[in-house]
Design an enzyme around this catalytic site. Structure first.
Site, PDB file in Angstrom:
ATOM      1  N   LYS A   1       0.818  -1.218   0.000  1.00  0.00           N
ATOM      2  CA  LYS A   1       0.000   0.000   0.000  1.00  0.00           C
ATOM      3  C   LYS A   1       0.856   1.275   0.000  1.00  0.00           C
ATOM      4  CE  LYS A   1      -3.962  -2.204   2.266  1.00  0.00           C
ATOM      5  NZ  LYS A   1      -4.993  -2.053   3.334  1.00  0.00           N
TER       6      LYS A   1
ATOM      7  N   TYR B   1     -12.572  -2.003  -3.554  1.00  0.00           N
ATOM      8  CA  TYR B   1     -13.055  -2.171  -2.175  1.00  0.00           C
ATOM      9  C   TYR B   1     -14.578  -2.073  -2.084  1.00  0.00           C
ATOM     10  CZ  TYR B   1      -8.427  -2.153   0.061  1.00  0.00           C
ATOM     11  OH  TYR B   1      -7.169  -2.479   0.500  1.00  0.00           O
TER      12      TYR B   1
ATOM     13  N   ASN C   1      -2.078   0.223   6.813  1.00  0.00           N
ATOM     14  CA  ASN C   1      -1.559  -1.035   7.350  1.00  0.00           C
ATOM     15  C   ASN C   1      -0.657  -1.778   6.360  1.00  0.00           C
ATOM     16  OD1 ASN C   1      -3.563  -1.908   5.659  1.00  0.00           O
ATOM     17  ND2 ASN C   1      -4.686  -3.103   7.165  1.00  0.00           N
TER      18      ASN C   1
ATOM     19  N   HIS D   1      -2.144  -5.553   1.686  1.00  0.00           N
ATOM     20  CA  HIS D   1      -3.481  -6.143   1.541  1.00  0.00           C
ATOM     21  C   HIS D   1      -3.319  -7.587   1.092  1.00  0.00           C
ATOM     22  CE1 HIS D   1      -7.628  -6.858   0.209  1.00  0.00           C
ATOM     23  NE2 HIS D   1      -7.084  -7.419  -0.865  1.00  0.00           N
TER      24      HIS D   1
ATOM     25  N   GLU E   1     -10.481 -10.252  -7.200  1.00  0.00           N
ATOM     26  CA  GLU E   1      -9.374  -9.301  -7.047  1.00  0.00           C
ATOM     27  C   GLU E   1      -8.246  -9.500  -8.064  1.00  0.00           C
ATOM     28  OE1 GLU E   1      -8.087  -9.284  -2.956  1.00  0.00           O
ATOM     29  OE2 GLU E   1     -10.013  -8.492  -2.250  1.00  0.00           O
TER      30      GLU E   1
END
Ligand code: CMP
Length: 136
Positions: A11, A51, A114, A117, A128
């Site tokens: 990310k 998302y 975070n 993913h 995905e």
């Protein structure tokens, strides 16, 4: 034995802090195969589409703004039980709750930033991987 694939994302918070090599090393050292890899800069719309399952959550706007705030690295991982293995390597969503030695415990900033993913189920994988990798 169950050879699977999963989608991994490094990310924006991790790319910005020059942690791509660190994270890819952890993947390789854990024995998982990287079978596709590229950088991308997601638009807000692409992040929203990816998302979509979280569209009703209070953090959706913040999450998709963050995910489109800078470059990411997209990877397809392959191996036995790779969905679960990659999730173990990442650690819990909130770095404060993540086990020692996991990517999120060691590197992540907070519950949103975070660092990584991973797909959470075979159904997520089926959505995905083709979302970002045509033909895979
Ligand atoms: P990820 O595994 O990519 O799945 C959804 C993401 O939403 C998650 O990692 C975090 O980046 C973010 N997220 C999940 N829960 C929260 C929360 N409570 N507040 C803010 N962001 C969250």
């Amino acid at each position: 034995m169950m050879t699977e694939r999963t989608l991994a994302i490094i990310k924006p918070d991790a790319v910005e802090r020059k942690l791509i090599g660190n994270i890819l090393s952890r993947i390789e050292e854990s024995g998982l195969d990287i079978i596709a890899l590229r950088t991308a800069s997601l638009s807000k719309e692409e992040a929203e589409g990816f998302y979509n399952v979280h569209a009703h959550r209070p953090f959706f706007d913040s999450l998709t703004s963050y995910m489109s705030s800078g470059p990411v690295v997209l990877a397809v991982l392959e191996g036995d039980n790779v969905i679960s293995k990659w999730r173990q390597l990442m650690g819990a969503t909130d770095p404060k709750e993540a086990e020692e030695g996991t990517i999120r415990r060691d590197l992540a900033v907070d519950k949103e930033k975070n660092s990584v993913h991973g797909s959470d189920s075979p159904e997520s994988v089926a959505f995905e991987i083709p979302y970002f990798f045509n033909g895979l």
